[in-house]
Scaffold this motif. Structure first.
Motif, PDB file in Angstrom:
ATOM      1  N   ARG A 172       7.377   1.785   2.278  1.00 28.85           N
ATOM      2  CA  ARG A 172       6.317   1.350   1.363  1.00 28.85           C
ATOM      3  C   ARG A 172       5.001   1.958   1.819  1.00 28.85           C
ATOM      4  NH1 ARG A 172       5.921  -5.156   2.656  1.00 28.85           N
ATOM      5  NH2 ARG A 172       5.729  -5.049   4.932  1.00 28.85           N
ATOM      6  N   ARG A 173       4.126   2.168   0.851  1.00 34.40           N
ATOM      7  CA  ARG A 173       2.871   2.849   1.145  1.00 34.40           C
ATOM      8  C   ARG A 173       1.935   1.962   1.962  1.00 34.40           C
ATOM      9  NH1 ARG A 173       0.445   7.292  -0.453  1.00 34.40           N
ATOM     10  NH2 ARG A 173       2.134   7.751  -1.910  1.00 34.40           N
ATOM     11  N   SER A 174       1.881   0.684   1.669  1.00 36.08           N
ATOM     12  CA  SER A 174       1.052  -0.251   2.429  1.00 36.08           C
ATOM     13  C   SER A 174       1.776  -1.591   2.463  1.00 36.08           C
ATOM     14  CB  SER A 174      -0.334  -0.407   1.798  1.00 36.08           C
ATOM     15  OG  SER A 174      -0.241  -1.081   0.555  1.00 36.08           O
ATOM     16  N   LYS A 175       1.256  -2.518   3.240  1.00 39.47           N
ATOM     17  CA  LYS A 175       1.924  -3.807   3.391  1.00 39.47           C
ATOM     18  C   LYS A 175       1.821  -4.672   2.140  1.00 39.47           C
ATOM     19  CE  LYS A 175       1.578  -4.068   8.433  1.00 39.47           C
ATOM     20  NZ  LYS A 175       3.034  -4.086   8.666  1.00 39.47           N
ATOM     21  N   GLU A 176       0.950  -4.289   1.203  1.00 36.28           N
ATOM     22  CA  GLU A 176       0.867  -5.018  -0.058  1.00 36.28           C
ATOM     23  C   GLU A 176       1.968  -4.604  -1.032  1.00 36.28           C
ATOM     24  OE1 GLU A 176      -2.983  -4.307  -1.604  1.00 36.28           O
ATOM     25  OE2 GLU A 176      -4.015  -5.583  -0.146  1.00 36.28           O
ATOM     26  N   PHE A 177       2.577  -3.453  -0.796  1.00 35.21           N
ATOM     27  CA  PHE A 177       3.582  -2.916  -1.696  1.00 35.21           C
ATOM     28  C   PHE A 177       4.964  -3.476  -1.356  1.00 35.21           C
ATOM     29  CE2 PHE A 177       1.725   0.867  -3.985  1.00 35.21           C
ATOM     30  CZ  PHE A 177       0.416   0.581  -3.660  1.00 35.21           C
ATOM     31  N   PRO A 178       5.868  -3.535  -2.325  1.00 35.92           N
ATOM     32  CA  PRO A 178       7.260  -3.850  -2.012  1.00 35.92           C
ATOM     33  C   PRO A 178       7.959  -2.623  -1.435  1.00 35.92           C
ATOM     34  CG  PRO A 178       7.034  -3.460  -4.358  1.00 35.92           C
ATOM     35  CD  PRO A 178       5.651  -3.401  -3.785  1.00 35.92           C
TER      36      PRO A 178
END
Length: 400
Positions: free
Chosen positions: A306-312
């Motif tokens: 995932r690109r960032s921790k906000e993404f699934p």
């Protein structure tokens, strides 16, 4: 006949009495009473017509009987006719009838179920629909979709319970007048307007198949190369809720929101871009890998990224590569004994920062950073069909 003349003579009196009463605000239940008044006069008129029919001359009744004899009898499903030349489908032997129903398509079974109650029970049998379910839906229906179907049924039952409670005010009418009119006749007229045109789905395979076919049921699946093969998602597979569109023979995919993006809905998803989730790990959770000690160069894998921790997380395709000092000779390769495993993503050009990654199989946890993204759990692909599927999706040109 005396009763008939009594009613006819009393009718003007009741009419005059109803006109002479003063008009006052009516209570809330007045609508129910007004409905019962109409029903009473309808029943009375029906009884008078029936009585008049009995009083017809004998010659007229004989003529009616003669016409009924000359008119060919209608054939009713489930009823054995006396004429041997005409027979119902239900007159067939049990084995022959089962063979016929087993050859019908899903549309044919649905049409046959609407013929009569006997065929309805037969055509709804799970063993007839199980074959159709496997042929069309087995590849993309997993355990998560089955659980969601159970929850869907439970939610529909809860909503129907609320609708049923709104009809409780009519029960006192039925209880009071059940001694005057037949209870089934009365309930059919009072409750007839509140019947739903579409029955609630049940726990049968037929109901599940029809809910999938009609697109009413959204079920969890995974979509290859999401958002019409956007270059940023090439050779990946993401979780989504999907439903079938029978008009185009494609699917609508609804991806969960992430970061600042709202829910994304993709239309026109082809069958070959869908699969059932191979693991039950939610999209935002780290998958616990059980294959790290068995990884060897040349193994095909899927890894969470995932690109960032906000993404699934999405599942990305790659292969296990060799360490830098190794020349790839299988007779002299010791890469599998190292504490480092190299993962290669050969869809990217040599020198790309996305081309290679390294993990520690002894202490594997989420790794990465905000620049290169975060990688998680690993699945080792053992099925030839899974590996072949990824090769079919291989891009025509290398990615940067």
């Amino acid at each position: 006949m005396l009763f008939f003349f009594f009613i006819m003579s009393s009718f003007p009196f009741f009419l005059l009495l109803s006109k002479s009463l003063p008009l006052q605000p009516l209570p809330p239940w007045a609508g129910e009473v007004r409905l019962l008044s109409v029903l009473f006069w309808q029943e009375l008129l029906s009884s008078l017509l029936h009585l008049f029919d009995k009083c017809k001359p004998i010659s007229a009744r004989k003529f009616g009987a003669l016409s009924s004899v000359t008119t060919p009898p209608r054939k009713i499903c489930g009823q054995r006719v006396e004429n041997a030349e005409e027979m119902s489908v239900l007159d067939l032997p049990e084995l022959a009838l089962e063979c016929i129903l087993g050859k019908l398509s899903p549309a044919g079974l649905s049409n046959m179920a609407a013929v009569c109650s006997s065929l309805r029970e037969r055509c709804r049998s799970d063993h007839l629909w199980e074959k159709h379910m496997k042929e069309k839906w087995e590849r993309m229906i997993g355990d998560a979709a089955r659980r969601d179907w159970k929850l869907y049924l439970a939610s529909r039952e809860d909503s129907s319970a609320g609708i049923a409670g709104s009809n409780s005010s009519k029960k006192w009418v039925v209880s009071v007048l059940s001694r005057v009119w037949h209870i089934s006749w009365l309930k059919s007229r009072i409750d007839g307007g509140s019947k739903t045109k579409n029955p609630l789905p049940d726990d049968s395979i037929m109901s599940w198949y029809q809910s999938l076919e009609s697109g009413k049921f959204w079920f969890p699946a995974q979509v290859y190369n999401r958002e019409h093969g956007h270059v940023g998602f090439m050779l990946s597979c993401y979780d989504a809720a999907v439903r079938y569109d029978c008009q185009t023979d494609t699917f609508h995919a609804r991806y969960p929101p992430h970061g600042r993006r709202t829910t994304v809905v993709e239309e026109g998803v082809q069958w070959d871009r869908l699969r059932a989730p191979p693991v039950e790990t939610p999209a935002h959770d780290l998958h616990i890998s059980d294959c790290l000690d068995d990884l060897r160069p040349g193994d095909h894998i899927e890894i969470q990224w995932r690109r960032s921790k906000e993404f699934p997380y999405g599942w990305w395709y790659g292969v296990v590569g060799h360490l830098e000092p190794c020349d790839g000779n299988e007779h002299f390769c010791w890469c599998h004994l190292s504490d480092t495993v190299v993962l290669e993503f050969n869809q990217y050009t040599p020198g790309s920062r996305w081309r290679r990654a390294s993990i520690n199989p002894k202490d594997h946890r989420e790794g990465g950073n905000e620049t290169d993204g975060f990688f998680g759990g690993i699945r080792k692909l053992k099925s030839k069909d899974e590996i072949s599927k990824w090769r079919q999706l291989w891009p025509a040109d290398a990615l940067e």
